[in-house]
Write a protein that holds these residues in place. Structure first.
Motif, PDB file in Angstrom:
ATOM      1  N   VAL A  14      -3.766 -41.262 -22.254  1.00 55.46           N
ATOM      2  CA  VAL A  14      -3.502 -41.380 -20.819  1.00 55.46           C
ATOM      3  C   VAL A  14      -2.429 -40.402 -20.382  1.00 55.46           C
ATOM      4  O   VAL A  14      -2.517 -39.770 -19.324  1.00 55.46           O
ATOM      5  CB  VAL A  14      -3.102 -42.835 -20.485  1.00 55.46           C
ATOM      6  N   ILE A  15      -1.383 -40.232 -21.217  1.00 56.86           N
ATOM      7  CA  ILE A  15      -0.313 -39.279 -20.879  1.00 56.86           C
ATOM      8  C   ILE A  15      -0.861 -37.852 -20.835  1.00 56.86           C
ATOM      9  O   ILE A  15      -0.548 -37.072 -19.929  1.00 56.86           O
ATOM     10  CB  ILE A  15       0.829 -39.403 -21.891  1.00 56.86           C
ATOM     11  N   ALA A  64      -1.036 -35.340 -17.598  1.00 56.11           N
ATOM     12  CA  ALA A  64      -0.446 -33.997 -17.600  1.00 56.11           C
ATOM     13  C   ALA A  64      -1.477 -32.940 -17.219  1.00 56.11           C
ATOM     14  O   ALA A  64      -1.187 -31.998 -16.472  1.00 56.11           O
ATOM     15  CB  ALA A  64       0.146 -33.694 -18.977  1.00 56.11           C
ATOM     16  N   GLY A  65      -2.708 -33.073 -17.739  1.00 58.98           N
ATOM     17  CA  GLY A  65      -3.757 -32.130 -17.366  1.00 58.98           C
ATOM     18  C   GLY A  65      -4.100 -32.181 -15.893  1.00 58.98           C
ATOM     19  O   GLY A  65      -4.333 -31.140 -15.262  1.00 58.98           O
ATOM     20  N   ARG A  66      -4.124 -33.370 -15.324  1.00 57.51           N
ATOM     21  CA  ARG A  66      -4.390 -33.490 -13.898  1.00 57.51           C
ATOM     22  C   ARG A  66      -3.290 -32.840 -13.077  1.00 57.51           C
ATOM     23  O   ARG A  66      -3.560 -32.194 -12.057  1.00 57.51           O
ATOM     24  CB  ARG A  66      -4.516 -34.973 -13.524  1.00 57.51           C
ATOM     25  N   GLU A  67      -2.039 -32.980 -13.502  1.00 57.89           N
ATOM     26  CA  GLU A  67      -0.936 -32.361 -12.776  1.00 57.89           C
ATOM     27  C   GLU A  67      -1.033 -30.838 -12.842  1.00 57.89           C
ATOM     28  O   GLU A  67      -0.798 -30.142 -11.849  1.00 57.89           O
ATOM     29  CB  GLU A  67       0.393 -32.841 -13.350  1.00 57.89           C
ATOM     30  N   ASP A  98      -3.902 -29.740 -10.542  1.00 59.26           N
ATOM     31  CA  ASP A  98      -3.537 -29.821  -9.134  1.00 59.26           C
ATOM     32  C   ASP A  98      -2.525 -28.760  -8.744  1.00 59.26           C
ATOM     33  O   ASP A  98      -2.428 -28.384  -7.568  1.00 59.26           O
ATOM     34  CB  ASP A  98      -2.977 -31.206  -8.820  1.00 59.26           C
ATOM     35  N   GLY A  99      -1.750 -28.251  -9.715  1.00 58.61           N
ATOM     36  CA  GLY A  99      -0.743 -27.236  -9.407  1.00 58.61           C
ATOM     37  C   GLY A  99      -1.275 -25.833  -9.368  1.00 58.61           C
ATOM     38  O   GLY A  99      -0.578 -24.924  -8.900  1.00 58.61           O
ATOM     39  N   THR A 100      -2.495 -25.569  -9.848  1.00 54.62           N
ATOM     40  CA  THR A 100      -3.060 -24.229  -9.817  1.00 54.62           C
ATOM     41  C   THR A 100      -3.538 -23.873  -8.423  1.00 54.62           C
ATOM     42  O   THR A 100      -3.877 -24.758  -7.628  1.00 54.62           O
ATOM     43  CB  THR A 100      -4.239 -24.135 -10.803  1.00 54.62           C
ATOM     44  N   PRO A 101      -3.585 -22.555  -8.091  1.00 58.31           N
ATOM     45  CA  PRO A 101      -4.094 -22.166  -6.755  1.00 58.31           C
ATOM     46  C   PRO A 101      -5.549 -22.569  -6.571  1.00 58.31           C
ATOM     47  O   PRO A 101      -6.303 -22.698  -7.529  1.00 58.31           O
ATOM     48  CB  PRO A 101      -3.926 -20.642  -6.749  1.00 58.31           C
ATOM     49  N   GLN A 102      -5.920 -22.690  -5.322  1.00 55.24           N
ATOM     50  CA  GLN A 102      -7.276 -23.137  -5.013  1.00 55.24           C
ATOM     51  C   GLN A 102      -8.320 -22.115  -5.461  1.00 55.24           C
ATOM     52  O   GLN A 102      -9.414 -22.471  -5.877  1.00 55.24           O
ATOM     53  CB  GLN A 102      -7.398 -23.389  -3.499  1.00 55.24           C
ATOM     54  N   ALA A 103      -7.970 -20.788  -5.405  1.00 53.55           N
ATOM     55  CA  ALA A 103      -8.949 -19.759  -5.753  1.00 53.55           C
ATOM     56  C   ALA A 103      -9.230 -19.730  -7.242  1.00 53.55           C
ATOM     57  O   ALA A 103     -10.282 -19.264  -7.678  1.00 53.55           O
ATOM     58  CB  ALA A 103      -8.454 -18.386  -5.296  1.00 53.55           C
TER      59      ALA A 103
END
Length: 280
Positions: A196-197, A201-204, A207-212
């Motif tokens: 789960v941890i 972390a992967g989701r964060e 979400d932090g990468t640019p949209q392109a």
């Protein structure tokens, strides 16, 4: 003041099984003690027994369950009944027997109603219904003319204590079991907790990468037609060919060079067949 969801109320619910366990043991002690009494003392202990039942109902009402208002109402009703028994303790056995019978009938009917309501969620509902029917039947007998002497009154109070002891002990053990499951439901094993941890972390990071720079997912593009799907597949194929160093024109020329001409007459077809046989 306690309300549903408050911290004091949660503590009260968690410790309710302990109080019910104590109440069950106390009811057993009352049942054994009453059976050892002399007939002349039975009318004097009927009031305290009913007042103890009122105390149990009051504590149940403070737990904030769905039937707290029924427990609160019975606590007030049994308190008045116990006080009447204390004031009228010097009379005959008719008044104590009728009031104790009233207590048993009301409490038995309550157990039957609650067990019926909880039959889909509580596997002990059948036992609680049987205890409620037994209490109501004992109260019906106590309200009649056959329980207006000393010996039936002793058996009546002993049966009251025994039935309430079984009901409170079963409820206490059931609450203890449910409380343990509820506390452990969010505890994960070390392997699952690490997973789960890592997922969080992967989701964060995603979400932090640019949209392109994100990979487009077809589920987020809405419904697509067959034409859109063909175009997307063709574009993917062209991209794979380009990455392999093969252009679309070269692939087309290679395909044309490998394909023999189509015969347009029967003689040409026969010659093509004979030539194919010679090559094999």
């Amino acid at each position: 003041m306690l309300w549903s969801g408050s911290s004091p109320l949660t503590v009260m619910r968690d410790s309710m099984w302990g109080f019910l366990m104590f109440a069950g043991v106390a009811w057993l002690a009352i049942a054994w003690s009453v059976l050892r009494l002399e007939p002349v003392s039975v009318a004097d202990v009927a009031g305290p027994v009913v007042l103890f039942g009122a105390l149990c109902e009051g504590v149940r009402a403070l737990a904030g369950t769905r039937t707290w208002w029924l427990n609160a109402g019975m606590a007030g009703l049994f308190t008045v009944t116990g006080l009447v028994l204390l004031v009228d303790s010097g009379s005959s056995y008719a008044t104590p027997a009728s009031l104790v019978g009233w207590f048993l009938m009301v409490r038995g009917a309550m157990d039957v109603a609650v067990s019926t309501m909880n039959r889909g969620t509580d596997r002990t509902w059948g036992l609680m219904m049987a205890l409620g029917v037994a209490q109501a039947g004992l109260g019906f007998y106590a309200a009649g003319p056959l329980a207006r002497t000393a010996d039936p009154m002793i058996l009546l109070l002993g049966g009251l204590g025994l039935l309430r002891a079984v009901a409170d002990l079963v409820t206490a053990l059931r609450l203890r079991e449910a409380s343990g499951v509820r506390h452990d439901v969010l505890q994960l094993s070390p392997e699952r907790e690490a997973g789960v941890i890592g997922y969080s972390a992967g989701r964060e990071d995603y979400d932090g990468t640019p949209q392109a720079g994100r990979a487009r997912h077809r589920a987020g593009q809405g419904p697509q037609t067959f034409h859109d799907e063909v175009l997307r597949t063709t574009a993917d194929l062209d991209l794979m060919l380009a990455q392999a160093g093969v252009s679309a024109t070269a692939a087309h020329r290679t395909a044309e060079a490998d394909i023999p001409p189509v015969p347009d007459t029967a003689e040409s077809a026969e010659e093509a067949t004979v030539g194919e046989d010679h090559r094999h």
